[in-house]
Design a protein around this motif. Structure first.
Motif, PDB file in Angstrom:
ATOM      1  N   VAL A  57       0.782  -1.055   0.029  1.00 47.81           N
ATOM      2  CA  VAL A  57      -0.152   0.149   0.009  1.00 47.81           C
ATOM      3  C   VAL A  57       0.889   1.265   0.053  1.00 47.81           C
ATOM      4  CG1 VAL A  57      -1.973   1.067   1.179  1.00 47.81           C
ATOM      5  CG2 VAL A  57      -1.781  -1.268   1.268  1.00 47.81           C
ATOM      6  N   PHE A  58       0.616   2.122  -1.067  1.00 44.04           N
ATOM      7  CA  PHE A  58       1.566   3.197  -1.212  1.00 44.04           C
ATOM      8  C   PHE A  58       1.043   4.408  -0.608  1.00 44.04           C
ATOM      9  CE2 PHE A  58       4.383   1.708  -5.116  1.00 44.04           C
ATOM     10  CZ  PHE A  58       4.640   0.594  -4.322  1.00 44.04           C
ATOM     11  N   LEU A  60      -2.240   2.194  -5.126  1.00 45.51           N
ATOM     12  CA  LEU A  60      -1.675   3.321  -5.580  1.00 45.51           C
ATOM     13  C   LEU A  60      -2.395   4.368  -6.075  1.00 45.51           C
ATOM     14  CD1 LEU A  60      -1.370   2.851  -8.548  1.00 45.51           C
ATOM     15  CD2 LEU A  60       1.265   1.983  -7.962  1.00 45.51           C
ATOM     16  N   SER A  61      -1.995   5.617  -6.133  1.00 44.07           N
ATOM     17  CA  SER A  61      -2.820   6.622  -6.818  1.00 44.07           C
ATOM     18  C   SER A  61      -2.411   6.981  -8.085  1.00 44.07           C
ATOM     19  CB  SER A  61      -2.633   7.817  -5.571  1.00 44.07           C
ATOM     20  OG  SER A  61      -3.223   7.540  -4.393  1.00 44.07           O
ATOM     21  N   ASP A  67       3.835  -8.409 -12.951  1.00 47.38           N
ATOM     22  CA  ASP A  67       2.758  -9.384 -12.947  1.00 47.38           C
ATOM     23  C   ASP A  67       1.900  -9.280 -11.565  1.00 47.38           C
ATOM     24  OD1 ASP A  67       1.056 -10.906 -14.326  1.00 47.38           O
ATOM     25  OD2 ASP A  67       1.634 -12.763 -13.654  1.00 47.38           O
ATOM     26  N   ILE A  68       1.958  -8.130 -10.808  1.00 51.12           N
ATOM     27  CA  ILE A  68       1.055  -8.014  -9.656  1.00 51.12           C
ATOM     28  C   ILE A  68       0.117  -6.923  -9.907  1.00 51.12           C
ATOM     29  CG2 ILE A  68       1.068  -7.262  -7.216  1.00 51.12           C
ATOM     30  CD1 ILE A  68       3.919  -8.188  -7.157  1.00 51.12           C
ATOM     31  N   PRO A  69      -1.108  -6.988  -9.737  1.00 49.85           N
ATOM     32  CA  PRO A  69      -2.403  -6.269 -10.149  1.00 49.85           C
ATOM     33  C   PRO A  69      -2.090  -4.949  -9.486  1.00 49.85           C
ATOM     34  CG  PRO A  69      -3.161  -8.305  -9.639  1.00 49.85           C
ATOM     35  CD  PRO A  69      -2.048  -8.426  -9.254  1.00 49.85           C
ATOM     36  N   LEU A  70      -2.376  -3.689 -10.010  1.00 50.89           N
ATOM     37  CA  LEU A  70      -2.058  -2.326  -9.680  1.00 50.89           C
ATOM     38  C   LEU A  70      -3.514  -1.841  -9.388  1.00 50.89           C
ATOM     39  CD1 LEU A  70       0.679  -0.959 -11.904  1.00 50.89           C
ATOM     40  CD2 LEU A  70       1.009  -2.196  -9.898  1.00 50.89           C
ATOM     41  N   VAL A  71      -3.779  -1.681  -8.045  1.00 47.92           N
ATOM     42  CA  VAL A  71      -4.946  -1.224  -7.636  1.00 47.92           C
ATOM     43  C   VAL A  71      -4.928   0.243  -7.802  1.00 47.92           C
ATOM     44  CG1 VAL A  71      -6.909  -0.955  -6.080  1.00 47.92           C
ATOM     45  CG2 VAL A  71      -5.978  -2.944  -6.516  1.00 47.92           C
TER      46      VAL A  71
END
Length: 372
Positions: free
Chosen positions: A92-93, A157-158, A173-177
């Motif tokens: 979580v960024f 991330l925003s 290959d990690i989903p970016l929300v």
């Protein structure tokens, strides 16, 4: 035959690239009361979440396919980033999303953070010191190797306009929300995104219940402010370098001031972000404001003397002369962590400050009146 082949090619090409529509076939669309950038459709075996692109009308920013962790993967899923829920490991960024996840009881599911110095959450800081949460560095250029080491299932991330993408993060290959709720055009629309985040962590009912509380409180506060009559005129924030960033009339802060009954010089402005103005313009348009509210970052509470030492022109403001200045120290409060998803708490502060005749047993949560 050539005409048939040409028609086939045109149809095929038109289906590629950015999607512009929202699929609602064979599913139940979740009713969202305020949010305009989200579309959530529940299908048999999965949930489709579409995020509209805030900067390109009619386009999609991202589509997520939420599939329950228990059970088989459904066949013939629509195009999108597949996420198995509930999430067990997340990077979580942003401090605001760390705060929400922790409040939902899933702080232990956070395995990596970025921009640690801006995260004012004791739990997160402690877990980083213990080595249970990885410090992944700068959010704009994170340490990808550290992220991969902790094996998150998603990275929250925003997104930003014209950011140029996410660099190497898009290659692992990690989903970016993409947490775009800050681009919503009202405080409650922004807060309603907690319902989507609750789904990610298996807390849909809890998130729905919390949002109902926030919505109810906010509406009751608006009624109280209206019954109290017209509030005091107000000026927001302060100089940053050579400019003053004032919230636009359509920004969440601008709208909250109006919901609190305050008189705001830029209430008719159409911008949803901030306006960059010279001090002279602010002085001319709002120098006579009765109250001045601003945010700052310090290890101690500001005083009038300290504020004036930053910029001598402040002494020309009516609120400064009348000693009606309130500061929000973001280092010693949870303003950035709480306010986006608890706008009712911030609205309560605004109403108490802007309606001096109102009495309340609830202390100010974020703002404090300056000392000499």
């Amino acid at each position: 035959m050539r005409l048939v082949l040409l028609g086939f090619i045109i149809v095929l090409l038109s289906s590629c690239g950015n999607r512009t529509g929202f699929s609602q076939e064979d599913g139940d669309t979740l009713h969202l009361k305020y949010a305009t950038l989200l579309s959530i459709i529940k299908h048999d075996g999965y949930t489709e979440v579409d995020i509209r692109n805030p900067w390109k009308d009619g386009m999609l920013l991202h589509t997520y396919i939420l599939v329950p962790r228990q059970g088989e993967m459904p066949k013939h899923l629509p195009h999108g980033s597949i996420i198995r829920t509930p999430i067990e490991r997340a990077a979580v960024f942003t401090t605001v999303h760390c705060s929400l996840i922790h409040a939902m009881g899933h702080g232990g599911n956070i395995v990596g953070v970025a921009d640690l110095k801006y995260i004012k959450i004791p739990f997160i800081q402690e877990q980083v010191r213990k080595g249970k949460i990885a410090d992944c560095g700068n959010g704009m250029s994170p340490m990808v190797e550290k992220i991969m080491d902790v094996k998150p299932e998603i990275i929250m991330l925003s997104p930003f306009e014209n950011s140029g993408g996410y660099g190497k993060l898009e290659e692992i290959d990690i989903p970016l929300v993409e947490c775009a709720e800050y681009m919503e055009n009202s405080p409650l629309a922004r807060a309603e995104w907690m319902r989507f985040y609750g789904m990610l962590f298996g807390e849909e009912e809890q998130a729905d219940s919390l949002f109902e509380v926030v919505d109810k409180n906010y509406q009751q506060l608006k009624v109280q402010a209206k019954e109290a009559g017209e509030g005091r005129s107000v000026l927001i924030d302060k100089m940053v370098g050579t400019v003053w960033y004032v919230p636009g009339g359509r920004s969440t802060l601008g709208q909250m001031i109006q919901d609190a009954g305050g008189r705001y010089a830029w209430k008719d402005d159409e911008h949803s972000g901030s306006l960059s103005l010279p001090f002279e313009t602010v002085l001319e348009k709002a120098g006579d404001a009765e109250v001045w509210l601003y945010r700052y970052s310090s290890d101690h509470q500001h005083s009038y003397h300290e504020l004036l030492s930053e910029y001598r022109g402040y002494q020309q403001l009516q609120a400064f002369a009348d000693r009606n200045v309130y500061g929000c120290n973001v280092e010693q409060s949870q303003f950035y962590e709480e306010a986006p998803f608890r706008p009712d708490w911030l609205l309560s502060d605004f109403i108490q400050i802007l309606h001096s005749s109102m009495t309340s047993t609830i202390p100010l949560r974020y703002y404090r009146k300056l000392n000499e």
